[in-house]
Write a protein that holds these residues in place. Sequence first.
Motif, PDB file in Angstrom:
ATOM      1  N   SER A 225       9.773  30.787 -57.097  1.00 41.71           N
ATOM      2  CA  SER A 225       8.634  30.082 -56.803  1.00 41.71           C
ATOM      3  C   SER A 225       8.282  30.443 -55.579  1.00 41.71           C
ATOM      4  O   SER A 225       7.205  30.002 -54.932  1.00 41.71           O
ATOM      5  N   ASP A 226       9.194  30.803 -54.675  1.00 41.01           N
ATOM      6  CA  ASP A 226       8.971  31.470 -53.334  1.00 41.01           C
ATOM      7  C   ASP A 226       8.552  32.951 -53.277  1.00 41.01           C
ATOM      8  O   ASP A 226       8.343  33.201 -52.142  1.00 41.01           O
TER       9      ASP A 226
ATOM     10  N   GLU B 165      18.459  26.972 -61.672  1.00 39.29           N
ATOM     11  CA  GLU B 165      17.694  26.435 -60.609  1.00 39.29           C
ATOM     12  C   GLU B 165      17.434  27.063 -59.623  1.00 39.29           C
ATOM     13  O   GLU B 165      16.323  27.308 -59.163  1.00 39.29           O
ATOM     14  N   ILE B 166      18.585  27.864 -59.121  1.00 41.77           N
ATOM     15  CA  ILE B 166      18.223  28.711 -58.006  1.00 41.77           C
ATOM     16  C   ILE B 166      17.240  30.029 -58.171  1.00 41.77           C
ATOM     17  O   ILE B 166      16.409  30.214 -57.380  1.00 41.77           O
TER      18      ILE B 166
ATOM     19  N   ASN C  55      17.363  19.012 -56.664  1.00 52.66           N
ATOM     20  CA  ASN C  55      16.610  19.823 -55.839  1.00 52.66           C
ATOM     21  C   ASN C  55      16.915  19.837 -54.412  1.00 52.66           C
ATOM     22  O   ASN C  55      16.244  20.444 -53.588  1.00 52.66           O
TER      23      ASN C  55
ATOM     24  N   TRP D 256      18.655  27.615 -50.255  1.00 52.35           N
ATOM     25  CA  TRP D 256      18.749  28.748 -51.002  1.00 52.35           C
ATOM     26  C   TRP D 256      17.658  29.906 -50.589  1.00 52.35           C
ATOM     27  O   TRP D 256      17.888  31.005 -50.363  1.00 52.35           O
ATOM     28  N   ARG D 257      16.468  29.257 -50.267  1.00 47.53           N
ATOM     29  CA  ARG D 257      15.265  30.344 -49.893  1.00 47.53           C
ATOM     30  C   ARG D 257      15.815  30.661 -48.560  1.00 47.53           C
ATOM     31  O   ARG D 257      15.460  31.918 -48.151  1.00 47.53           O
TER      32      ARG D 257
ATOM     33  N   ALA E  59      14.000  28.354 -58.072  1.00 46.70           N
ATOM     34  CA  ALA E  59      13.548  28.046 -56.469  1.00 46.70           C
ATOM     35  C   ALA E  59      13.104  29.491 -55.769  1.00 46.70           C
ATOM     36  O   ALA E  59      12.115  29.569 -55.025  1.00 46.70           O
TER      37      ALA E  59
ATOM     38  N   VAL F 200      11.281  22.617 -58.500  1.00 45.25           N
ATOM     39  CA  VAL F 200      11.981  23.468 -59.226  1.00 45.25           C
ATOM     40  C   VAL F 200      12.472  23.137 -60.752  1.00 45.25           C
ATOM     41  O   VAL F 200      13.062  22.054 -60.953  1.00 45.25           O
TER      42      VAL F 200
ATOM     43  N   VAL G 235      17.016  23.451 -52.411  1.00 48.82           N
ATOM     44  CA  VAL G 235      16.006  24.364 -52.534  1.00 48.82           C
ATOM     45  C   VAL G 235      15.696  25.272 -51.293  1.00 48.82           C
ATOM     46  O   VAL G 235      15.587  26.387 -51.256  1.00 48.82           O
ATOM     47  N   GLU G 236      15.443  24.465 -50.182  1.00 50.42           N
ATOM     48  CA  GLU G 236      14.955  25.170 -48.876  1.00 50.42           C
ATOM     49  C   GLU G 236      16.171  25.769 -48.583  1.00 50.42           C
ATOM     50  O   GLU G 236      16.238  26.985 -47.834  1.00 50.42           O
TER      51      GLU G 236
END
Length: 342
Positions: A89-90, A82-83, A330, A336-337, A86, A13, A333-334
């Motif tokens: 990009s998802d 940053e969020i 990061n 948040w997704r 993330a 990210v 990241v997972e």
Amino acid sequence: MKSFVRLAGAVAVIALFAGACTTPTSSGNSTSSWSVDPVLADAATTPDPLATNRIYQPVGTERGELAVMLHGTGSTPAAHYEIAGALRSDGYHVILLRYSASLGTLYACPDVDALTDPDCHRAFRHEVTFGAGVPDPDGVARDHATANVTSADSVVNRLLKLVDRMATVVPASGFGQFQQQTGGSCDVTNANYGTCELDWSKVSVLGHSQGAGVALYLAKFHALEAAGLLSGTYDAYLDGGGAATAAPWTTEGDFDVPAESITTLMHEDDYGAERIRAVADALGISGPEVSATVVPFLTDRLITDLQPTCLFDSVPGHNSTSVDLCTPGNSYVEAWRFMAEG
């Protein structure tokens, strides 16, 4: 519906500053991110050229889903690049929404007031979300004594007007798919704000601190894909013994988003941990608390003890779940997704 067996992604990210001074200007614009002063979407809103909305198209395969991130009290969209990265990009379209958040929850509804007026939190969330005296989708209008948020500056008006501007001015951006429209013509107009209604089933709302309270309040009235509560929500009051009691609006049920599509993420040192847990209990969010950095996530209550990276912050743990300067790399990241998946 979120999957509890998601594996960690390999995409790094990156803070997204590209196009920071751009505004949507034409359908031929090749820009994939935009910065839009709220007043450009609705002339009746309060101008805010230094704290603009941030809008992003997805990177890679598109999900056909919109993720909206709501900042906390006294903050701005710029705290959450940053969020945005993330989620973008998802495959999500992403909006970091600028809204009226100058009055914090604990100031709007201090414990001494909430003990005698437990519905203070409901009035506060209502006004920030829908505007003072504006009916909610159930037809009930409310007004908080000190919030002073107009209809134009409400979260819902700002969001609907921003999506409509993107769909109209930059149709190639793909934001029109999140409106209730057919072939560019609106099928359902929101009577309160005079603009096209969203297809809320395609929308995930995440919020930090006060933004978490707004995300949850939206989940009470709209069938969102998901609601993600980062360091929140604080809709609870402490009695004389320090025990937290969740505000009535969180305990009465009747949410349009089921508990399994609501996720919390908090730091173990959050100064409002008792309140966050009381609301999560009231909502029936699945537990126990599990690490926000270890996948797969087996429940919807995520917790972390990672050291925040902000050196000069009065509440580093509270801010570390999503504020760029405090988030440890990061690490989330997972998480948040996962929160956005519903």
